[in-house]
Design an enzyme around this catalytic site. Structure first.
Site, PDB file in Angstrom:
ATOM      1  CB  SER A   1     -24.640  12.274 -11.318  1.00  0.00           C
ATOM      2  OG  SER A   1     -24.189  11.215 -10.492  1.00  0.00           O
ATOM      3  CE1 TYR A   2     -21.787   9.225 -19.008  1.00  0.00           C
ATOM      4  CE2 TYR A   2     -19.767   8.920 -17.757  1.00  0.00           C
ATOM      5  CZ  TYR A   2     -20.508   8.732 -18.912  1.00  0.00           C
ATOM      6  OH  TYR A   2     -19.964   8.046 -19.966  1.00  0.00           O
TER       7      TYR A   2
END
Length: 536
Positions: free
Chosen positions: A22-23
């Protein structure tokens, strides 16, 4: 992992763009209630390194994380799809593996351990020992066995010294930056990479950051000119304002205008004071320090400081790595090996020549004024210390006959051609030539409030009436002194002597001159209070 934060962030961004995690530029460590933890966990069910653990968690149930920080931006860094070492390779796999193992641990069973505390006394001394033994799977700490009695094997007293802390690792620096509110998870790696690339620090074994000479001098220079440029306070304040803007509690344009104004003022002040940075740079990165000669002792380490004559002249303590500015356009020499009563630095004497002015000064006080009514660049002739024998309080005689803010101060080094000089302008008053001794009395004149002067002549050269050798009186008002006082101007004015806004004058006033340069003792101006010297 042995990676630098900038390198780790670059790899994380590549893993994100490829869909593996994820980010990564997030400060959140708390999962929202609707986050699909099981879905992310199922992605890892076929990886040979942790498949068995993942399948056990899926069948027995996960332990949902209960704590963490919600920054309101993105979910915690989480593996989003399965990967192999062949796919990612090298550092990419090592970082992915770390993120995945951390995620699995956050949903795994809690670690449980048994803690044992043993407390005992030997004489008046109380001792406590704490040990932990892990009882459920997890990293096992070194435990201590249970026991009922502790017998001391040996009692001895060792004399040792504390050791300095080690250099910070990149991880420790990141922790401190977060603590003081400097940067974000996204910008902190950039800051650390910048100081490495600019050669302010070098990365040593164990990823420890060792400051270079350039970095140390730069910090000292900034601190000397404007400490806020080094301390974390101002950057932290800006970061807080940005957070308030993000929360809708502060106006963007007002914060921007205010911040730009602050840094604009700091920039102009720094440019005006850049000489202080130049001095440090020259001492550290040129042969000037080697060419200086030992002159006076430092009050901190009591070693000799070197006098560097090249302009701007200054004193440098190589042991403390401190540099002290000095008055320019004159000569500097040691002043009788006398020391400042405030900081124990040896005094030096500045002189513009036999026809000019001279005064002693403390190198530390000259750069770090000790009292509220003093400014940087003031010598002992402007120091308001109430009892020091070299201060304005003890040697000040009366207000200058020409400028409004200056005080005429006795030059105790000028005998037998005695003189007093204004501590603001270039006025010099010659008096009592060939006198054996001249002292400033604690008593003041009844007419003009100037300090009285005690004069002692040799009998063969006494100009006093009746062949007297001693007399005490006011140089402005006493008729006996009328023909023994002459006004002149210094041959060279010290450029740092500016007519300031000093509120505390000398020990009295005595204004008025007759034509021809003689002081007029019969025209005292309005009285003033004696010098109000005080400590901060």
């Amino acid at each position: 992992l042995g990676m630098g934060p900038q390198h780790a962030m670059q790899i994380a961004e590549r893993l994100y763009t490829q869909g593996y995690i994820s980010y990564p530029r997030t400060e959140t460590t708390h999962y929202p209630e609707n986050f699909d933890l099981k879905g992310c966990l199922r992605q890892q069910a076929n990886n040979p390194y942790w498949a068995e653990t993942v399948k056990a968690l899926l069948s027995e149930g996960i332990n949902r994380p209960r704590k963490g920080h919600d920054a309101g931006d993105h979910p915690p860094i989480t593996p989003m799809r399965a990967a192999t070492e062949v796919e990612l390779g090298g550092d990419g796999w090592r970082l992915y593996e770390y993120i995945t193992r951390h995620f699995i641990a956050t949903v795994g069973a809690d670690c449980k351990y048994l803690q044992t505390t043993i407390s005992f006394s030997i004489g008046p001394e109380r001792f406590t020992c704490i040990g932990k033994v892990v009882t459920s799977p997890g990293k096992t700490n070194q435990g201590i066995p249970s026991c009922d009695t502790v017998f001391p094997h040996e009692i001895k007293l060792l004399e040792k010294q504390t050791t300095p802390p080690d250099y910070l690792t990149e991880a420790e620096l990141i922790t401190l930056m977060e603590k003081h509110g400097i940067g974000t998870d996204a910008s902190i790696p950039v800051h650390i990479n910048n100081i490495c690339q600019r050669n302010y620090v070098t990365v040593e074994s164990g990823r420890r950051l060792k400051p270079t000479n350039l970095g140390i001098v730069l910090v000292h220079g900034y601190y000397k000119i404007d400490a806020e440029l080094v301390l974390p306070t101002i950057r932290s304040a800006v970061e807080k304002q940005l957070n308030l803007i993000a929360l809708g509690k502060a106006n963007y344009h007002q914060v921007l205008e205010h911040t730009l104004d602050i840094f604009k003022r700091k920039f102009h002040y720094f440019v005006d004071s850049i000489a202080g940075m130049d001095e440090l740079m020259e001492v550290s990165f040129s042969p000037l320090a080697a060419t200086g000669k030992p002159l006076s002792r430092c009050g901190k380490c009591h070693r000799f400081m070197k006098y560097i004559q090249a302009k701007p002249s200054r004193l440098h303590c190589s042991h403390c790595d401190d540099t002290y500015s000095l008055p320019q356009n004159g000569t500097i020499k040691l002043y009788k090996e006398l020391r400042c009563p405030l900081d124990d630095f040896e005094l030096v004497l500045w002189s513009s020549g036999s026809r000019g002015k001279s005064y002693p000064l403390c190198p530390y006080c000259y750069n770090h004024p000790p009292f509220r009514d003093m400014k940087k660049g003031m010598g002992c002739n402007e120091c308001t210390h109430p009892t020091c024998q070299h201060s304005l309080s003890m040697l000040g005689i009366g207000q200058c006959v020409e400028c409004e803010n200056g005080v005429l101060v006795l030059d105790s080094t000028s005998g037998p051609k005695w003189k007093m000089a204004c501590n603001k302008c270039n006025v010099i008053v010659h008096f009592f030539e060939n006198a054996h001794k001249v002292r400033v009395s604690p008593e003041t004149c009844d007419l003009c409030d100037a300090a009285l002067v005690d004069v002692d002549f040799n009998k063969a050269k006494s100009p006093l009436p009746g062949d007297e050798t001693q007399h005490s009186g006011c140089i402005f008002c006493d008729p006996v002194f009328q023909d023994l006082v002459e006004l002149k101007h210094a041959a060279m004015r010290h450029p740092m002597h500016r007519g300031g806004q000093g509120k505390r004058q000398g020990r009295g006033r005595g204004k008025g001159r007759r034509p021809g340069g003689r002081l007029n003792p019969k025209k005292p101006k309005d009285k003033m209070a004696a010098l109000a010297a005080y400590f901060v």
